[in-house]
Design a protein around this motif. Structure first.
Motif, PDB file in Angstrom:
ATOM      1  N   PRO A 164      45.099  42.569  35.364  1.00 30.22           N
ATOM      2  CA  PRO A 164      43.683  42.917  35.131  1.00 30.22           C
ATOM      3  C   PRO A 164      42.736  41.737  35.230  1.00 30.22           C
ATOM      4  O   PRO A 164      41.599  41.885  35.684  1.00 30.22           O
ATOM      5  CB  PRO A 164      43.702  43.489  33.711  1.00 30.22           C
ATOM      6  CG  PRO A 164      45.102  43.941  33.488  1.00 30.22           C
ATOM      7  CD  PRO A 164      45.952  42.950  34.235  1.00 30.22           C
ATOM      8  N   ALA A 165      43.181  40.560  34.811  1.00 31.00           N
ATOM      9  CA  ALA A 165      42.324  39.370  34.869  1.00 31.00           C
ATOM     10  C   ALA A 165      42.025  38.986  36.311  1.00 31.00           C
ATOM     11  O   ALA A 165      40.891  38.621  36.657  1.00 31.00           O
ATOM     12  CB  ALA A 165      42.983  38.212  34.132  1.00 31.00           C
ATOM     13  N   VAL A 166      43.034  39.068  37.141  1.00 36.20           N
ATOM     14  CA  VAL A 166      42.842  38.764  38.570  1.00 36.20           C
ATOM     15  C   VAL A 166      41.889  39.769  39.197  1.00 36.20           C
ATOM     16  O   VAL A 166      40.979  39.410  39.950  1.00 36.20           O
ATOM     17  CB  VAL A 166      44.198  38.765  39.312  1.00 36.20           C
ATOM     18  CG1 VAL A 166      43.985  38.681  40.826  1.00 36.20           C
ATOM     19  CG2 VAL A 166      45.065  37.602  38.845  1.00 36.20           C
ATOM     20  N   VAL A 167      42.087  41.037  38.869  1.00 39.66           N
ATOM     21  CA  VAL A 167      41.226  42.090  39.406  1.00 39.66           C
ATOM     22  C   VAL A 167      39.777  41.878  38.990  1.00 39.66           C
ATOM     23  O   VAL A 167      38.852  42.005  39.802  1.00 39.66           O
ATOM     24  CB  VAL A 167      41.721  43.486  38.957  1.00 39.66           C
ATOM     25  CG1 VAL A 167      40.696  44.568  39.314  1.00 39.66           C
ATOM     26  CG2 VAL A 167      43.065  43.804  39.610  1.00 39.66           C
ATOM     27  N   ALA A 168      39.561  41.548  37.732  1.00 38.43           N
ATOM     28  CA  ALA A 168      38.200  41.335  37.227  1.00 38.43           C
ATOM     29  C   ALA A 168      37.511  40.187  37.966  1.00 38.43           C
ATOM     30  O   ALA A 168      36.332  40.289  38.346  1.00 38.43           O
ATOM     31  CB  ALA A 168      38.237  41.054  35.732  1.00 38.43           C
ATOM     32  N   THR A 169      38.247  39.098  38.188  1.00 37.81           N
ATOM     33  CA  THR A 169      37.685  37.953  38.909  1.00 37.81           C
ATOM     34  C   THR A 169      37.355  38.323  40.349  1.00 37.81           C
ATOM     35  O   THR A 169      36.284  37.970  40.872  1.00 37.81           O
ATOM     36  CB  THR A 169      38.669  36.774  38.895  1.00 37.81           C
ATOM     37  OG1 THR A 169      38.894  36.371  37.540  1.00 37.81           O
ATOM     38  CG2 THR A 169      38.133  35.592  39.687  1.00 37.81           C
ATOM     39  N   LEU A 170      38.252  39.046  40.983  1.00 36.62           N
ATOM     40  CA  LEU A 170      38.039  39.459  42.371  1.00 36.62           C
ATOM     41  C   LEU A 170      36.841  40.397  42.496  1.00 36.62           C
ATOM     42  O   LEU A 170      36.046  40.281  43.440  1.00 36.62           O
ATOM     43  CB  LEU A 170      39.298  40.142  42.919  1.00 36.62           C
ATOM     44  CG  LEU A 170      40.494  39.231  43.194  1.00 36.62           C
ATOM     45  CD1 LEU A 170      41.748  40.061  43.447  1.00 36.62           C
ATOM     46  CD2 LEU A 170      40.217  38.329  44.406  1.00 36.62           C
ATOM     47  N   LYS A 171      36.687  41.305  41.552  1.00 32.08           N
ATOM     48  CA  LYS A 171      35.556  42.235  41.596  1.00 32.08           C
ATOM     49  C   LYS A 171      34.228  41.495  41.447  1.00 32.08           C
ATOM     50  O   LYS A 171      33.248  41.804  42.142  1.00 32.08           O
ATOM     51  CB  LYS A 171      35.718  43.301  40.504  1.00 32.08           C
ATOM     52  CG  LYS A 171      36.810  44.316  40.803  1.00 32.08           C
ATOM     53  CD  LYS A 171      37.085  45.241  39.618  1.00 32.08           C
ATOM     54  CE  LYS A 171      35.938  46.169  39.343  1.00 32.08           C
ATOM     55  NZ  LYS A 171      36.267  47.126  38.261  1.00 32.08           N
ATOM     56  N   THR A 172      34.197  40.517  40.560  1.00 34.80           N
ATOM     57  CA  THR A 172      32.987  39.719  40.395  1.00 34.80           C
ATOM     58  C   THR A 172      32.666  38.951  41.676  1.00 34.80           C
ATOM     59  O   THR A 172      31.504  38.887  42.114  1.00 34.80           O
ATOM     60  CB  THR A 172      33.150  38.732  39.226  1.00 34.80           C
ATOM     61  OG1 THR A 172      33.357  39.457  38.016  1.00 34.80           O
ATOM     62  CG2 THR A 172      31.919  37.858  39.080  1.00 34.80           C
ATOM     63  N   THR A 173      33.698  38.390  42.279  1.00 40.01           N
ATOM     64  CA  THR A 173      33.508  37.657  43.539  1.00 40.01           C
ATOM     65  C   THR A 173      33.013  38.584  44.635  1.00 40.01           C
ATOM     66  O   THR A 173      32.104  38.239  45.394  1.00 40.01           O
ATOM     67  CB  THR A 173      34.835  36.996  43.974  1.00 40.01           C
ATOM     68  OG1 THR A 173      35.296  36.129  42.936  1.00 40.01           O
ATOM     69  CG2 THR A 173      34.647  36.193  45.256  1.00 40.01           C
ATOM     70  N   LEU A 174      33.600  39.783  44.709  1.00 36.12           N
ATOM     71  CA  LEU A 174      33.192  40.747  45.729  1.00 36.12           C
ATOM     72  C   LEU A 174      31.732  41.146  45.557  1.00 36.12           C
ATOM     73  O   LEU A 174      30.985  41.255  46.543  1.00 36.12           O
ATOM     74  CB  LEU A 174      34.086  41.984  45.668  1.00 36.12           C
ATOM     75  CG  LEU A 174      33.768  43.092  46.682  1.00 36.12           C
ATOM     76  CD1 LEU A 174      33.884  42.575  48.116  1.00 36.12           C
ATOM     77  CD2 LEU A 174      34.692  44.295  46.475  1.00 36.12           C
TER      78      LEU A 174
END
Length: 213
Positions: free
Chosen positions: A131-141
């Motif tokens: 989930p932490a990786v996903v959250a970071t990726l979503k913010t970047t996107l």
């Protein structure tokens, strides 16, 4: 002319090439490569594609791999100039096209691919989503799409007011985002992005490719 595409209907990169084949109205033979049986790593296949990846195109004996390279080749050879790729002599249009293609490759694909890896591919193969990786990726996107919204507020498409391969290259991974509950492309939060995305996903060639998976 004998075009043969070796790939898999579930492969995003295979979809990218199939999309261009459909856009150009080209007839081709499709040879399915079965991941589950390791056919992409078999000696006969690796002899053609040394990385053991999909897809691979055979054009009457001429072999080519890497989906974006294949797409450019098909557009240049089979009627895509002025339709999917600029006239080579128009250096400014070519430069803007290559800029847009680089934007997709550098600022969209790595993030969309990584999100798909976390949310779809990891669970599919017995892993767990981080989930932490996903959250970071979503913010970047979101940051990237904010920049897309600026670009698409000035021109209809990423390379100008004419559709190019650079726009279509987004479809295979972009179409998987909503499946993950990530609605940034369709929600209207980035209105110019949503207008652009709605248009390119409505193309008949994409509907055909997406519906075959």
């Amino acid at each position: 002319m004998v075009l043969t595409l070796h790939g898999n209907v579930l492969s995003t990169c295979t979809k990218r090439v199939r999309l261009i084949l459909e856009e150009l109205g080209l007839k081709y033979e499709f040879v399915s490569v079965d991941f589950s049986k390791g056919e992409h790593k078999a000696p006969a296949y690796v002899a053609k594609q040394p990385f053991g990846q999909l897809p691979y195109l055979d054009d009457d004996g001429f072999g080519l791999y890497e989906s974006r390279a294949i797409a450019r080749y098909l557009a240049l050879k089979y009627g895509g100039i002025g339709k999917l790729i600029p006239e080579p002599s128009d250096l400014q249009k070519v430069a803007l096209f290559e800029q847009a293609a680089s934007v997709e490759l550098s600022n969209f694909d790595p993030i969309a691919h990584s999100l798909t890896l976390e949310n779809i591919f990891k669970p599919m193969f017995g892993g767990k989503t981080d989930p932490a990786v996903v959250a970071t990726l979503k913010t970047t996107l979101e940051g990237k799409l904010a920049a897309y919204d600026v670009i698409l507020g000035k021109t209809k498409y990423l390379a100008g007011d004419e559709l190019t391969l650079a726009d279509l290259f987004h479809l295979p991974y972009g179409s998987l985002l909503e499946r993950q509950g990530i609605d940034y492309l369709v929600s209207g939060k980035y209105p110019n992005v949503t207008r652009w995305w709605t248009e390119i996903t409505s193309r008949e060639a994409w509907k055909k490719v997406a519906g075959a998976a």
